[in-house]
Design an enzyme around this catalytic site. Sequence first.
Site, mmCIF file in Angstrom:
data_model
loop_
_atom_site.group_PDB
_atom_site.id
_atom_site.type_symbol
_atom_site.label_atom_id
_atom_site.label_comp_id
_atom_site.label_asym_id
_atom_site.label_seq_id
_atom_site.Cartn_x
_atom_site.Cartn_y
_atom_site.Cartn_z
ATOM 1 N N HIS A 59 73.996 16.141 38.286
ATOM 2 C CA HIS A 59 75.111 17.393 38.856
ATOM 3 C C HIS A 59 75.475 18.681 38.856
ATOM 4 C CE1 HIS A 59 73.227 18.939 35.195
ATOM 5 N NE2 HIS A 59 73.936 20.365 34.956
ATOM 6 N N HIS A 84 57.858 31.093 30.434
ATOM 7 C CA HIS A 84 58.800 31.950 31.003
ATOM 8 C C HIS A 84 58.966 33.514 30.945
ATOM 9 C CE1 HIS A 84 62.206 28.630 30.840
ATOM 10 N NE2 HIS A 84 62.035 28.396 29.056
ATOM 11 N N SER A 132 51.751 19.705 25.434
ATOM 12 C CA SER A 132 53.399 19.759 27.018
ATOM 13 C C SER A 132 53.595 21.771 26.211
ATOM 14 C CB SER A 132 54.382 19.429 26.467
ATOM 15 O OG SER A 132 55.629 19.752 27.031
ATOM 16 N N GLY A 157 60.399 13.520 16.136
ATOM 17 C CA GLY A 157 59.872 14.698 17.129
ATOM 18 C C GLY A 157 60.448 16.306 15.703
ATOM 19 N N ASN A 209 52.341 18.748 31.508
ATOM 20 C CA ASN A 209 52.596 18.413 30.372
ATOM 21 C C ASN A 209 51.789 17.170 30.931
ATOM 22 O OD1 ASN A 209 53.293 14.937 29.931
ATOM 23 N ND2 ASN A 209 53.937 17.052 27.889
ATOM 24 N N VAL A 210 50.407 16.284 30.440
ATOM 25 C CA VAL A 210 50.364 15.399 29.734
ATOM 26 C C VAL A 210 49.567 14.633 28.545
ATOM 27 C CG1 VAL A 210 47.497 16.435 31.887
ATOM 28 C CG2 VAL A 210 47.595 17.191 28.620
ATOM 29 N N ARG A 211 49.406 13.590 28.753
ATOM 30 C CA ARG A 211 50.319 12.511 27.450
ATOM 31 C C ARG A 211 48.868 11.577 27.931
ATOM 32 N NH1 ARG A 211 54.433 13.264 30.669
ATOM 33 N NH2 ARG A 211 55.755 11.452 31.401
ATOM 34 N N HIS A 245 50.923 23.718 45.729
ATOM 35 C CA HIS A 245 50.779 22.803 46.273
ATOM 36 C C HIS A 245 49.222 22.534 46.955
ATOM 37 C CE1 HIS A 245 54.894 21.355 45.783
ATOM 38 N NE2 HIS A 245 55.186 21.346 45.838
ATOM 39 N N HIS A 284 56.384 24.676 34.124
ATOM 40 C CA HIS A 284 55.684 23.602 33.698
ATOM 41 C C HIS A 284 55.153 22.712 33.418
ATOM 42 C CE1 HIS A 284 57.019 19.393 32.688
ATOM 43 N NE2 HIS A 284 57.473 19.944 31.214
#
Length: 301
Positions: free
Chosen positions: A176, A97, A93, A260, A109-111, A146, A107
């Site tokens: 929200h 910034h 992950s 974690g 992530n590969v999991r 993209h 960001h």
Amino acid sequence: MQMIEQIKKYLLALQVDICNECGKLDSISNFDTDIWKREDGRGSGITRVISDGSLFEKGGVNYSIISGDKMPKSATALRPELEGRKYTALGISLVLHPDNPYIPTTHANVRFFIAEEKGKEPIWWFGGGFDLTPYYGFDEDAIHWHQTAKNACIPFGDKTYHNYKKWCDDYFYLSHRDEQRGIGGLFFDDLNEGGFDKCFGFLQSVGNHFTKAYLPIVEKRMNTPYSSKEKEFQLYRRGRYVEFNLIQDRGTLFGLQSGGRTESILMSLPPIVKWTYQYNIESNSEEEKLTNYFLKPKDWI
């Protein structure tokens, strides 16, 4: 288990590659390495963090592997068949910034998860993706991002990019605020169709295309001059990033609910952020264009 060792080998190599490629562009700071293990023996990882650099104000590329006797509620809420199973999860992950407001936050992530129960077939799946959060948008950057995401998907079917782009747009939506977190990218989960080799191949394609998607944008924008006005807007918009991660993100919830390593999980948060009451955005400004144009889901390619 052989499949876990195979994935672990790839993830650790990916972590090194991403840190090396990103680190080359920062003239001041490098990625520090923190190797950790849980006291109960149920988890370990390598957290690599960069801070106060010429390019990256804060960033991290984290590898972890954890196991447990019971899946957390964040994992079973949408998949009740996993309740009661022991599990192993491992992944990379990352969040970066940048200091310059003209460089987007990113960001990725590969999991991989496997959930097991005595006397039953294991349930395994892959997940991941990458997404981009600009503060000042450029059409050419969005198109490049993209197109590279699509290139990662092309060998895996005509609808793969479209489906995972839409999933990304749907997932990174702040209900929200009634707005997107960024301009999207790819998001996939529960991937096991087609067998292990095909699914693992897709995970690798996504992981290997991340720097191809992000670093050309960084190099194009890293020397763009900016004023305190642009920096203030960046700090204001970072608030949206924090809100999503702490309120909605399933990965953050899973990490905290599974015991974690909190320090690594919350590494994703920016170092400085502002919430300004009734922040005033000028009409017909680049700041207004971000929310009125760039943060509206669209077909960039």
